[in-house]
Scaffold this motif. Structure first.
Motif, mmCIF file in Angstrom:
data_model
loop_
_atom_site.group_PDB
_atom_site.id
_atom_site.type_symbol
_atom_site.label_atom_id
_atom_site.label_comp_id
_atom_site.label_asym_id
_atom_site.label_seq_id
_atom_site.Cartn_x
_atom_site.Cartn_y
_atom_site.Cartn_z
ATOM 1 N N PRO A 277 5.238 0.790 2.857
ATOM 2 C CA PRO A 277 5.404 -0.524 1.894
ATOM 3 C C PRO A 277 4.720 -0.280 1.383
ATOM 4 N N GLY A 278 4.786 -0.555 -0.481
ATOM 5 C CA GLY A 278 4.019 -0.881 -1.260
ATOM 6 C C GLY A 278 3.125 0.501 -1.612
ATOM 7 N N GLY A 279 3.326 1.368 -1.522
ATOM 8 C CA GLY A 279 2.945 3.116 -1.313
ATOM 9 C C GLY A 279 2.835 3.461 -2.768
ATOM 10 N N LYS A 280 1.953 3.538 -3.911
ATOM 11 C CA LYS A 280 1.830 4.528 -5.279
ATOM 12 C C LYS A 280 1.493 5.705 -4.883
ATOM 13 N N PRO A 281 2.725 6.755 -4.409
ATOM 14 C CA PRO A 281 1.891 7.734 -4.340
ATOM 15 C C PRO A 281 0.882 8.120 -5.471
ATOM 16 N N ASN A 282 1.545 8.497 -7.089
ATOM 17 C CA ASN A 282 1.617 9.055 -8.217
ATOM 18 C C ASN A 282 -0.744 8.065 -8.128
#
Length: 298
Positions: A277-282
């Motif tokens: 949750p909340g992760g941003k791959p870019n």
């Protein structure tokens, strides 16, 4: 979902507008991807609705409501301006704000190709922002501290994401920031959260600054870290020449804070790759590129 289990949908946004600002309820509503503490919805072509989501306190929106109308008119780049206030209700028990839309593409989905122009633009924006704040301005309890008071966070990020091959170099940058003299000037206005998702670009350069929820009065080094976090490689020196108000200690603090911010972006990217949750791959590649620039120096 919010922490109150209220799903934020276009229908909810329209219902809230009909209840509290019916003259705006007929405008087109489109979800804006991204966001964490708040969720954004486009409202027509010129407005946006900022919905409190994961933030457990309305403090961030209330700060923007109070201070952006005073700060915005004297800043040389577009920033959001609150135009209507949405109050908690039975339908949605949190705050929401209708704000002007800042056109452009967030830097975490775009790029800067005109590096000199971007460096000059960022320096001019921060010179205009970093003026003495009034006594009643908010003061940060976490962001805004001297790097020596942020070592636990730095160590956590370092252990989570940095390969052994560069860990010593990153730690050396941090240790130098910790050893630098503290800010001794008056508390100045600080954005506090300049990273690639909180600035917008167009035509290859910076064109707007968004999300002032973390703004505070304090040490400008927290914003000066953007010289490495936002600008392309080799542009930090030009930025500081144009900014012209940072002494050696401020630059050392800023570089250490840029290292910590880069590690945070890398961790968010790692979380995104893992589907957390909340992760941003870019954000991962953006953070690693910023860290490489930090290690290069000014």
């Amino acid at each position: 979902m919010t922490d109150t289990d209220t799903e934020i949908t276009a229908d909810l946004v329209r219902d809230l507008l009909e209840e509290q600002h019916p003259d705006l309820a007929g405008l087109a509503i489109r979800e804006v991807a991204g966001g964490w503490g708040n969720q954004m919805w486009r409202l027509g072509d010129e407005l946006a609705v900022r919905m409190q989501r994961m933030d457990r306190t309305p403090e961030f929106q209330l700060k923007e409501r109070r201070w952006l109308p005073l700060l915005g008119p004297r800043l040389p780049l577009p920033v959001p301006a609150p135009v209507r206030f949405g109050e908690p209700s039975e339908r949605f028990p949190k705050h929401w704000t209708v704000m002007t839309w800042v056109p452009g593409e967030p830097l975490d989905h775009g790029s800067i190709s005109r590096g000199d122009h971007a460096a000059d633009t960022l320096a001019g924006f921060l010179r205009a922002l970093h003026v003495e704040a009034p006594a009643e301005a908010p003061i940060a309890t976490d962001r805004g501290a001297h790097p020596k008071n942020c070592t636990d966070g730095f160590e956590y990020f370092l252990q989570a994401v940095v390969p052994d091959g560069i860990a010593a170099d990153v730690r050396a940058v941090w240790d130098d920031a910790v050893a630098a003299h503290a800010w001794e000037g008056p508390r100045v206005w600080v954005h506090g959260d300049l990273h690639p998702a909180n600035v917008v670009v167009s035509d290859g350069t910076l064109s707007g600054i968004i999300d002032f929820g973390d703004m505070f009065a304090g040490d400008p080094a927290w914003d000066l870290a953007a010289a490495w976090v936002l600008l392309p490689s080799g542009k930090a020196s030009r930025f500081f020449d144009m900014y012209a108000n940072a002494d050696g200690a401020a630059i050392r603090r800023a570089r250490g804070l840029a290292a910590m911010k880069s590690l945070f972006l890398m961790l968010m990217g790692q979380n995104g790759d893992r589907g957390l949750p909340g992760g941003k791959p870019n954000w991962g590649p953006a953070g690693r590129a910023a860290l490489d620039r930090v290690l290069t120096g000014v």
